[in-house]
Motif scaffolding. Structure first.
Motif, short mmCIF file in Angstrom:
data_model
loop_
_atom_site.label_atom_id
_atom_site.label_comp_id
_atom_site.label_asym_id
_atom_site.label_seq_id
_atom_site.Cartn_x
_atom_site.Cartn_y
_atom_site.Cartn_z
N ILE A 52 3.28 -5.08 3.41
CA ILE A 52 2.69 -5.79 4.55
C ILE A 52 2.93 -7.27 4.33
O ILE A 52 2.64 -7.81 3.24
CB ILE A 52 1.19 -5.49 4.67
N VAL B 119 4.35 0.76 1.17
CA VAL B 119 4.51 0.05 2.45
C VAL B 119 4.15 -1.41 2.23
O VAL B 119 3.03 -1.72 1.81
CB VAL B 119 3.63 0.68 3.55
N TRP C 130 6.25 -1.77 11.65
CA TRP C 130 5.22 -1.99 12.66
C TRP C 130 4.89 -3.48 12.64
O TRP C 130 4.72 -4.06 11.57
CB TRP C 130 3.96 -1.18 12.34
N VAL D 93 1.37 5.70 5.63
CA VAL D 93 0.29 4.71 5.62
C VAL D 93 -0.24 4.55 7.04
O VAL D 93 0.52 4.21 7.96
CB VAL D 93 0.77 3.36 5.05
N ILE E 260 0.87 -1.18 0.00
CA ILE E 260 0.00 0.00 0.00
C ILE E 260 0.90 1.23 0.00
O ILE E 260 1.62 1.48 0.98
CB ILE E 260 -0.91 0.02 1.26
N ALA E 261 0.90 1.97 -1.08
CA ALA E 261 1.69 3.22 -1.18
C ALA E 261 3.14 2.99 -0.76
O ALA E 261 3.71 3.77 -0.01
CB ALA E 261 1.04 4.31 -0.33
N ALA F 195 -5.22 -0.77 6.64
CA ALA F 195 -4.06 0.07 6.29
C ALA F 195 -4.48 0.96 5.13
O ALA F 195 -4.86 0.46 4.06
CB ALA F 195 -2.85 -0.79 5.92
N ASP G 19 11.02 2.47 9.12
CA ASP G 19 10.16 2.12 10.25
C ASP G 19 9.44 0.80 9.95
O ASP G 19 9.12 0.50 8.79
CB ASP G 19 9.11 3.20 10.48
N LEU H 118 -3.33 2.78 15.11
CA LEU H 118 -2.31 1.89 15.64
C LEU H 118 -0.90 2.41 15.33
O LEU H 118 -0.02 2.36 16.18
CB LEU H 118 -2.47 0.48 15.04
N GLU I 221 -6.65 0.64 0.12
CA GLU I 221 -6.82 0.21 1.51
C GLU I 221 -6.69 -1.31 1.57
O GLU I 221 -7.17 -2.02 0.67
CB GLU I 221 -8.21 0.63 2.03
N TRP I 222 -6.02 -1.78 2.59
CA TRP I 222 -5.90 -3.22 2.82
C TRP I 222 -6.55 -3.52 4.17
O TRP I 222 -6.32 -2.78 5.13
CB TRP I 222 -4.42 -3.63 2.84
N ILE J 226 -8.29 -4.95 10.99
CA ILE J 226 -7.13 -4.06 10.84
C ILE J 226 -7.25 -3.48 9.45
O ILE J 226 -7.56 -4.21 8.49
CB ILE J 226 -5.80 -4.82 10.99
N ILE K 212 -2.34 2.82 9.89
CA ILE K 212 -2.86 1.50 10.25
C ILE K 212 -3.79 1.69 11.43
O ILE K 212 -3.43 2.33 12.41
CB ILE K 212 -1.71 0.53 10.62
N GLY L 46 -3.49 3.92 2.48
CA GLY L 46 -2.44 4.70 1.85
C GLY L 46 -2.84 6.16 1.74
O GLY L 46 -4.01 6.50 1.91
N PRO L 47 -1.87 7.02 1.47
CA PRO L 47 -2.22 8.41 1.18
C PRO L 47 -2.96 8.48 -0.15
O PRO L 47 -2.99 7.51 -0.91
CB PRO L 47 -0.86 9.11 1.11
N ILE M 18 3.08 4.43 9.19
CA ILE M 18 4.37 4.00 8.63
C ILE M 18 4.48 4.64 7.25
O ILE M 18 3.72 4.28 6.34
CB ILE M 18 4.44 2.47 8.51
N ALA M 19 5.42 5.57 7.11
CA ALA M 19 5.66 6.20 5.81
C ALA M 19 4.36 6.70 5.18
O ALA M 19 4.11 6.51 3.99
CB ALA M 19 6.38 5.23 4.87
N PRO N 172 9.15 2.28 3.22
CA PRO N 172 10.33 2.41 2.36
C PRO N 172 11.46 3.04 3.17
O PRO N 172 11.24 3.56 4.27
CB PRO N 172 9.85 3.35 1.23
#
Lengths: 108, 108
Positions: free
Chosen positions: A28, A26, A51, B26, A23-24, B101, A49, B20, B50-51, B99, B28, B103-104, B23-24, A104
């Protein structure tokens, strides 16, 4: 793939890492550990980073500064870039199922 | 916060969304649903991928093109930007723990 399905890890002696989505930028992934740990004296020093969440079983993360976090089912942890850490232990029965989200690279 | 801990959702009639980690860029989050659904005729049309994963309970996602996905514990789904969808149903007992995630924005 169902996150709790251990078919792909059956009979393996190593950790099994599988991509779930990107996702963008990132990534998973799911990691199935069955007792493995990072070799003593070896530290992850990541340029991004990360998570993590433990969905089943237990995993212990130790930081170079001495902090130690025991993650049980449902526990989550942020691993900031360049905070050196290792996985000191994972459960084998039940297997330790992780979700990890990797950003990233922060630098470069 | 433990992902399986429902303390923050106890006694609430609405969905409970909690961040939560980021991350970069994204985000969560955890979503606890207890029977809610997207109103009929209303569609999410998101400008980002979205995931989602269901950790407990069940959720049903319906796409505008008619596709329907029933997610049970451990199931995951990618919701690409601008693929219009709604949550047609979630379980109340047990609560449906997601959950997600995000993205922008893909555009803009």
């Amino acid at each position: 793939m169902n996150l709790f399905d251990l078919t792909t890890a059956a009979g393996r002696s190593d950790e099994v890492v599988e991509d779930l989505a990107v996702i963008a930028g990132v990534r998973i992934e799911r990691i199935v550990s069955t007792g493995q740990s990072t070799p003593t004296g070896t530290w992850y020093d990541q340029d991004h980073d990360e998570w993590v969440a433990v969905l089943q079983g237990e995993g212990v993360v130790v930081f170079e500064d001495g902090a130690q976090v025991c993650l049980r089912a449902g526990d989550t942890l942020l691993l900031p870039a360049h905070r050196r850490h290792r996985v000191a232990a994972t459960s084998g029965e039940p297997a330790c199922i992780w979700i990890a989200a990797h950003g990233p690279a922060v630098h470069g």
